[in-house]
Design an enzyme around this catalytic site. Structure first.
Site, PDB file in Angstrom:
ATOM      1  N   ARG A 125      -5.092   0.095  -9.308  1.00 38.29           N
ATOM      2  CA  ARG A 125      -5.511  -0.920  -8.324  1.00 38.29           C
ATOM      3  C   ARG A 125      -6.534  -0.267  -7.374  1.00 38.29           C
ATOM      4  NH1 ARG A 125      -0.992  -4.538  -5.558  1.00 38.29           N
ATOM      5  NH2 ARG A 125      -2.730  -6.008  -5.448  1.00 38.29           N
ATOM      6  N   ALA A 127       0.792  -1.236   0.000  1.00 46.47           N
ATOM      7  CA  ALA A 127       0.000   0.000   0.000  1.00 46.47           C
ATOM      8  C   ALA A 127       0.831   1.298   0.000  1.00 46.47           C
ATOM      9  CB  ALA A 127      -0.976  -0.040   1.171  1.00 46.47           C
ATOM     10  N   LYS A 139      -4.014  -8.444   2.435  1.00 49.59           N
ATOM     11  CA  LYS A 139      -3.842  -9.566   1.497  1.00 49.59           C
ATOM     12  C   LYS A 139      -4.742 -10.744   1.845  1.00 49.59           C
ATOM     13  CE  LYS A 139      -1.874  -9.755  -1.437  1.00 49.59           C
ATOM     14  NZ  LYS A 139      -2.556  -9.434  -2.711  1.00 49.59           N
ATOM     15  N   ASP A 159      -4.086  -2.693   3.711  1.00 46.44           N
ATOM     16  CA  ASP A 159      -4.267  -1.911   2.484  1.00 46.44           C
ATOM     17  C   ASP A 159      -5.275  -0.792   2.684  1.00 46.44           C
ATOM     18  OD1 ASP A 159      -3.180  -4.628   1.429  1.00 46.44           O
ATOM     19  OD2 ASP A 159      -2.833  -3.095  -0.092  1.00 46.44           O
TER      20      ASP A 159
HETATM   21  O1  MRU Z   1      -1.077  -7.308  -3.586  1.00 42.06           O
HETATM   22  P1  MRU Z   1      -0.012  -6.661  -2.755  1.00 42.06           P
HETATM   23  O2  MRU Z   1       1.267  -7.388  -2.780  1.00 42.06           O
HETATM   24  O3  MRU Z   1       0.132  -5.206  -3.082  1.00 42.06           O
HETATM   25  O4  MRU Z   1      -0.577  -6.740  -1.278  1.00 42.06           O
HETATM   26  C1  MRU Z   1       0.184  -6.172  -0.236  1.00 42.06           C
HETATM   27  C2  MRU Z   1      -0.427  -6.332   1.093  1.00 42.06           C
HETATM   28  O5  MRU Z   1      -1.498  -6.874   1.258  1.00 42.06           O
HETATM   29  C3  MRU Z   1       0.312  -5.708   2.240  1.00 42.06           C
HETATM   30  O6  MRU Z   1       0.135  -6.437   3.408  1.00 42.06           O
HETATM   31  C4  MRU Z   1      -0.229  -4.283   2.471  1.00 42.06           C
HETATM   32  O7  MRU Z   1      -0.238  -3.563   1.281  1.00 42.06           O
HETATM   33  C5  MRU Z   1       0.536  -3.552   3.485  1.00 42.06           C
HETATM   34  S1  MRU Z   1       2.063  -3.000   2.903  1.00 42.06           S
HETATM   35  C6  MRU Z   1       2.874  -2.172   4.109  1.00 42.06           C
END
Ligand code: MRU
Length: 344
Positions: A89, A48, A248, A237
């Site tokens: 996204r 994120a 995630k 996120d």
């Molecule tokens: O699909 P991604 O790899 O972007 O998902 C990332 C996550 O779910 C992380 O846990 C979240 O973005 C936190 S990052 C500090």
């Protein structure tokens, strides 16, 4: 020392291409907003906070070649680039937070010429990197208070340095613990289907020399049943005003397991991940990704190609499963709705 996710040098923007990890550590130059959109969509840069910073640089890349002095034309181009990057996204609010931040900056400086606006956008994007580093360090300092020497933690996906500018959110307390000389161990969920845990978190922890053990997602229950975990920390996120948290896919399962096995379950995230406009997790848009990621992960077919697939990239963990939210301003405890409001 964690490695940078994104940086600029001589007015060129580079990202570490995370799709190549852990086999190759390669920085690629991103030349325009289309390449940045593709890099975000394809998860060359992900996490994120990192995609927020990427969007800010993407805006600059999209307007840097604008010619002329006409502010109206400049603003048209600027807004088109912002709208375009916002479609990359949907779930991580940091992307929209960063775009809004650049929009507010431009709107407050409308007396400037296009050339000057370009400069302040570039400076702001670079400032975001610096701020993110400070924010993540602060998360690490607050979060480390939850860790004792000898603890064994678990995490899901990658909320490490490579999901931010450099230091991470969920991994920040672990990095801090290491800096303080604690002996800790981390269980790393592989994180199907795109293996951010195996490819990225495992890579980061090995680089940082923090003892870690990789498990597939379906092993977490047994590891907890065996009493081998005393703390869970994951990233986010988007966090709704009531504390419900999108992260995630698989995070919800880990939260439910943590509750069953009495393992404190913490979210680590900057305040920019809290979306006060979403009253609960039900309002958070959840990205659905290509079925190929499940059927043909990393090029090898593992299911019939005509099977129906559901591939949500994120899930929502209801606030009742969350012990606390570690932010740069301290740890938020329940009742989240009230305490999040107080913090803002
Ligand atoms: O699909 P991604 O790899 O972007 O998902 C990332 C996550 O779910 C992380 O846990 C979240 O973005 C936190 S990052 C500090």
């Amino acid at each position: 020392m964690p490695i940078p996710t994104i940086y600029s040098k001589d007015r060129k923007v580079f990202i570490l291409d995370q799709t190549l990890l852990p086999l190759e550590k390669k920085y690629i130059q991103i030349k325009d907003e289309k390449e940045m959109w593709e890099a975000i969509k394809k998860l060359r840069i992900r996490g994120a906070p990192a995609i927020g910073i990427a969007a800010a640089f993407g805006i600059w890349l999209g307007i840097k070649d604008f010619k002329g002095d006409e502010i109206k034309k400049f603003l048209k181009r600027f807004n088109d680039v912002c709208d375009y990057l916002a479609t990359s996204r949907p779930t991580a609010v940091n992307l929209f937070w960063a775009i809004d931040r650049i929009k507010n900056l431009v709107n407050k400086n409308l007396e400037l010429k296009p050339e000057e606006l370009k400069d302040i956008i570039f400076e702001e994007a670079n400032l975001m990197i610096e701020e993110d580093n400070n924010v993540c360090r602060a998360i690490g300092c607050h979060g480390v208070r939850l860790i004792k020497d000898g603890d064994s933690l678990i995490t899901h996906c990658n909320a490490g340095g490579l999901a931010t500018a450099m230091y991470g959110t969920a991994l920040a307390p672990m990095y801090r613990a290491k800096e303080l000389g604690y002996n800790i161990h981390v269980w790393v969920d592989e994180t199907r289907p795109l293996l951010q845990g195996a490819r990225i978190t495992a890579f980061e922890l090995v680089e940082a020399k923090i003892p870690a053990t990789l498990i597939t997602d379906n092993m977490a229950a047994f590891v907890m049943y065996q009493g081998k975990v005393n703390l869970a920390i994951v990233g986010a996120d988007r966090i709704a005003a009531n504390g419900d948290t999108a992260n995630k896919i698989g995070t919800l399962a880990l939260a439910i397991l943590s509750s069953e096995f009495n393992v404190p379950f913490y979210i680590a995230a900057p305040l920019s991940t809290i979306d006060l406009n979403k009253s609960s997790g039900e309002d958070i848009p959840i990205e659905e990704r290509n079925p190929d990621e499940v059927i043909r992960g990393f090029g090898k077919q593992t299911a019939p190609s005509n099977i129906k697939v559901y591939n949500p990239a994120f899930d929502v963990t209801p606030a009742r499963y969350i012990t606390g939210i570690i932010t740069e301003k301290g740890i938020i405890h329940p009742p989240f709705e009230e305490n999040i409001k107080k913090l803002f």
